[in-house]
Scaffold this active site. Structure first.
Site, PDB file in Angstrom:
ATOM      1  N   HIS A  36      -7.635 -10.249  12.277  1.00 44.03           N
ATOM      2  CA  HIS A  36      -6.475 -10.810  12.975  1.00 44.03           C
ATOM      3  C   HIS A  36      -6.344 -10.330  14.434  1.00 44.03           C
ATOM      4  O   HIS A  36      -6.372 -11.164  15.341  1.00 44.03           O
ATOM      5  CB  HIS A  36      -5.202 -10.591  12.147  1.00 44.03           C
ATOM      6  CG  HIS A  36      -3.939 -10.836  12.891  1.00 44.03           C
ATOM      7  ND1 HIS A  36      -3.571 -12.095  13.327  1.00 44.03           N
ATOM      8  CD2 HIS A  36      -2.954 -10.001  13.325  1.00 44.03           C
ATOM      9  CE1 HIS A  36      -2.412 -12.012  13.981  1.00 44.03           C
ATOM     10  NE2 HIS A  36      -2.029 -10.757  13.987  1.00 44.03           N
ATOM     11  N   HIS A  62      -2.107  -4.748  18.938  1.00 34.41           N
ATOM     12  CA  HIS A  62      -0.716  -5.205  18.818  1.00 34.41           C
ATOM     13  C   HIS A  62      -0.045  -4.935  17.474  1.00 34.41           C
ATOM     14  O   HIS A  62       1.176  -4.842  17.413  1.00 34.41           O
ATOM     15  CB  HIS A  62      -0.581  -6.694  19.205  1.00 34.41           C
ATOM     16  CG  HIS A  62      -0.899  -7.674  18.126  1.00 34.41           C
ATOM     17  ND1 HIS A  62      -2.162  -8.142  17.885  1.00 34.41           N
ATOM     18  CD2 HIS A  62      -0.104  -8.269  17.208  1.00 34.41           C
ATOM     19  CE1 HIS A  62      -2.118  -8.994  16.876  1.00 34.41           C
ATOM     20  NE2 HIS A  62      -0.890  -9.097  16.438  1.00 34.41           N
ATOM     21  N   ASP A  63      -0.825  -4.778  16.394  1.00 30.76           N
ATOM     22  CA  ASP A  63      -0.207  -4.488  15.094  1.00 30.76           C
ATOM     23  C   ASP A  63      -0.477  -3.063  14.606  1.00 30.76           C
ATOM     24  O   ASP A  63      -0.124  -2.733  13.467  1.00 30.76           O
ATOM     25  CB  ASP A  63      -0.693  -5.499  14.034  1.00 30.76           C
ATOM     26  CG  ASP A  63       0.036  -6.841  14.115  1.00 30.76           C
ATOM     27  OD1 ASP A  63       1.252  -6.829  14.407  1.00 30.76           O
ATOM     28  OD2 ASP A  63      -0.599  -7.889  13.901  1.00 30.76           O
ATOM     29  N   GLU A  66       3.002  -1.124  14.333  1.00 34.39           N
ATOM     30  CA  GLU A  66       3.856  -1.800  13.347  1.00 34.39           C
ATOM     31  C   GLU A  66       3.336  -1.610  11.920  1.00 34.39           C
ATOM     32  O   GLU A  66       4.114  -1.448  10.990  1.00 34.39           O
ATOM     33  CB  GLU A  66       3.926  -3.288  13.693  1.00 34.39           C
ATOM     34  CG  GLU A  66       5.145  -3.977  13.121  1.00 34.39           C
ATOM     35  CD  GLU A  66       5.303  -5.379  13.666  1.00 34.39           C
ATOM     36  OE1 GLU A  66       5.611  -5.521  14.864  1.00 34.39           O
ATOM     37  OE2 GLU A  66       5.077  -6.337  12.906  1.00 34.39           O
ATOM     38  N   ASP A  67       2.032  -1.662  11.744  1.00 34.53           N
ATOM     39  CA  ASP A  67       1.469  -1.722  10.381  1.00 34.53           C
ATOM     40  C   ASP A  67       0.660  -0.504   9.944  1.00 34.53           C
ATOM     41  O   ASP A  67       0.191  -0.474   8.805  1.00 34.53           O
ATOM     42  CB  ASP A  67       0.563  -2.956  10.246  1.00 34.53           C
ATOM     43  CG  ASP A  67       1.328  -4.257  10.430  1.00 34.53           C
ATOM     44  OD1 ASP A  67       2.553  -4.246  10.227  1.00 34.53           O
ATOM     45  OD2 ASP A  67       0.710  -5.270  10.785  1.00 34.53           O
TER      46      ASP A  67
HETATM   47  P1  NDP Z   1       6.425 -11.984   6.521  1.00 38.24           P
HETATM   48  O1  NDP Z   1       6.951 -11.593   7.834  1.00 38.24           O
HETATM   49  O2  NDP Z   1       6.596 -11.058   5.374  1.00 38.24           O
HETATM   50  O3  NDP Z   1       4.894 -12.399   6.605  1.00 38.24           O
HETATM   51  C1  NDP Z   1       4.375 -13.144   7.664  1.00 38.24           C
HETATM   52  C2  NDP Z   1       3.476 -12.263   8.498  1.00 38.24           C
HETATM   53  O4  NDP Z   1       2.401 -11.792   7.710  1.00 38.24           O
HETATM   54  C3  NDP Z   1       2.812 -12.974   9.645  1.00 38.24           C
HETATM   55  O5  NDP Z   1       3.668 -13.005  10.758  1.00 38.24           O
HETATM   56  C4  NDP Z   1       1.584 -12.116   9.877  1.00 38.24           C
HETATM   57  O6  NDP Z   1       2.010 -11.027  10.677  1.00 38.24           O
HETATM   58  C5  NDP Z   1       1.244 -11.580   8.501  1.00 38.24           C
HETATM   59  N1  NDP Z   1       0.126 -12.197   7.750  1.00 38.24           N
HETATM   60  C6  NDP Z   1      -0.744 -11.531   6.964  1.00 38.24           C
HETATM   61  N2  NDP Z   1      -1.589 -12.351   6.373  1.00 38.24           N
HETATM   62  C7  NDP Z   1      -1.294 -13.591   6.778  1.00 38.24           C
HETATM   63  C8  NDP Z   1      -1.859 -14.859   6.503  1.00 38.24           C
HETATM   64  N3  NDP Z   1      -2.904 -15.004   5.692  1.00 38.24           N
HETATM   65  N4  NDP Z   1      -1.311 -15.956   7.074  1.00 38.24           N
HETATM   66  C9  NDP Z   1      -0.250 -15.805   7.893  1.00 38.24           C
HETATM   67  N5  NDP Z   1       0.334 -14.613   8.207  1.00 38.24           N
HETATM   68  C10 NDP Z   1      -0.192 -13.503   7.643  1.00 38.24           C
HETATM   69  O7  NDP Z   1       6.952 -13.380   6.040  1.00 38.24           O
HETATM   70  P2  NDP Z   1       8.271 -14.166   6.228  1.00 38.24           P
HETATM   71  O8  NDP Z   1       8.581 -14.297   7.648  1.00 38.24           O
HETATM   72  O9  NDP Z   1       8.128 -15.388   5.437  1.00 38.24           O
HETATM   73  O10 NDP Z   1       9.327 -13.236   5.456  1.00 38.24           O
HETATM   74  C11 NDP Z   1      10.461 -12.671   6.002  1.00 38.24           C
HETATM   75  C12 NDP Z   1      11.286 -12.025   4.902  1.00 38.24           C
HETATM   76  O11 NDP Z   1      11.839 -12.999   4.014  1.00 38.24           O
HETATM   77  C13 NDP Z   1      10.475 -11.125   3.993  1.00 38.24           C
HETATM   78  O12 NDP Z   1      11.254 -10.021   3.630  1.00 38.24           O
HETATM   79  C14 NDP Z   1      10.207 -11.976   2.782  1.00 38.24           C
HETATM   80  O13 NDP Z   1       9.960 -11.191   1.637  1.00 38.24           O
HETATM   81  C15 NDP Z   1      11.469 -12.754   2.668  1.00 38.24           C
HETATM   82  N6  NDP Z   1      11.276 -13.975   1.909  1.00 38.24           N
HETATM   83  C16 NDP Z   1      11.345 -15.190   2.506  1.00 38.24           C
HETATM   84  C17 NDP Z   1      11.176 -16.351   1.789  1.00 38.24           C
HETATM   85  C18 NDP Z   1      11.238 -17.656   2.461  1.00 38.24           C
HETATM   86  O14 NDP Z   1      11.265 -18.686   1.777  1.00 38.24           O
HETATM   87  N7  NDP Z   1      11.263 -17.707   3.788  1.00 38.24           N
HETATM   88  C19 NDP Z   1      10.954 -16.309   0.364  1.00 38.24           C
HETATM   89  C20 NDP Z   1      10.869 -15.007  -0.161  1.00 38.24           C
HETATM   90  C21 NDP Z   1      11.038 -13.905   0.596  1.00 38.24           C
HETATM   91  P3  NDP Z   1       1.044 -10.114  11.627  1.00 38.24           P
HETATM   92  O15 NDP Z   1       0.790 -10.855  12.881  1.00 38.24           O
HETATM   93  O16 NDP Z   1       1.909  -8.893  11.854  1.00 38.24           O
HETATM   94  O17 NDP Z   1      -0.161  -9.843  10.805  1.00 38.24           O
HETATM   95 ZN    ZN Z   2      -0.156 -10.010  14.667  1.00 38.20          ZN
END
Ligand code: NDP
Ligand code: ZN
Length: 180
Positions: A36, A62-63, A66-67
């Site tokens: 990524h 960048h991550d 955070e991670d």
């Molecule tokens: P997250 O923020 O939890 O996940 C998205 C992030 O995951 C991306 O911004 C990216 O961040 C990283 N990532 C890792 N693997 C992948 C991949 N294969 N494809 C895309 N992104 C990937 O997700 P949400 O924004 O949906 O969730 C926000 C909150 O809401 C969480 O607490 C979640 O549990 C909750 N929630 C929301 C639901 C909904 O319907 N919206 C349903 C259930 C729960 P990076 O660039 O940092 O890697």
């Molecule tokens: Zn990222």
């Protein structure tokens, strides 16, 4: 100077690879997480035509804060103050609840520096393409829909930053609307 530049880039890729070594993406095949940040830096260069070293190094990192256990102090000591400040701008405050963090990304996007906006755009472009490629484990269609909607709000706060990156993002959304 060219030698210093290539040395810094490889040192940075190596640093990020070690930091993210135990992390995987959220897809079924558990893609190594390092794909990524490398992909985000590659989007900036190949598609954004951004060759500014601090922007590319910050994109690779960048991550990390955070991670992983990486600290801003570590980044500042190894990669300098400018890189560290860009990484700070694109790092969510993990002490805040998830929903609050999502809201803050939307609010803070327009206030970010040009370099931080570039990384934000490339990061969103990579993640949206990743979502188009494969559905993350456990994600419903509704959750994907919400993610596209939220990303759009962040992207809209980073407009007039890079024509090519914004055009690619617009194409993704145009394609999505036409499928509904
Ligand atoms: P997250 O923020 O939890 O996940 C998205 C992030 O995951 C991306 O911004 C990216 O961040 C990283 N990532 C890792 N693997 C992948 C991949 N294969 N494809 C895309 N992104 C990937 O997700 P949400 O924004 O949906 O969730 C926000 C909150 O809401 C969480 O607490 C979640 O549990 C909750 N929630 C929301 C639901 C909904 O319907 N919206 C349903 C259930 C729960 P990076 O660039 O940092 O890697
Ligand atoms: Zn990222």
């Amino acid at each position: 100077n060219n030698d210093e530049l290539i040395s810094t880039i490889i040192k940075c890729v190596n640093f990020a690879a070690i930091k993210h070594k135990d992390q995987r993406r959220k897809d079924e095949e558990e893609t190594p997480y390092i794909n990524h940040p490398i992909g985000v830096a590659n989007i900036l260069i190949q598609e954004g035509q951004i060759y500014d070293p601090a922007t590319i190094v910050a994109a690779l990192l960048h991550d990390t804060v955070e991670d992983t256990e990486t600290t801003f102090e570590e980044i500042e000591n190894i990669f300098g103050t400018e890189v560290c400040n860009i990484v700070k701008e694109v790092t969510d405050d993990k002490s805040l609840p998830k929903l609050q963090r999502k809201k803050l990304q939307i609010e803070n996007a327009p206030k970010k520096s040009h370099k931080a906006k570039l990384i934000t755009l490339a990061d969103k472009l990579y993640n949206l393409r990743d979502l188009q490629r494969a559905i993350p484990i456990g994600w419903s269609q509704d959750r994907i829909k919400d993610y596209f909607k939220w990303s759009k709000a962040v992207i809209d706060g980073c407009r007039r930053t890079n024509f090519n990156l914004e055009r690619e993002l617009d194409l993704i959304y145009a394609k999505r609307v036409s499928q509904e």
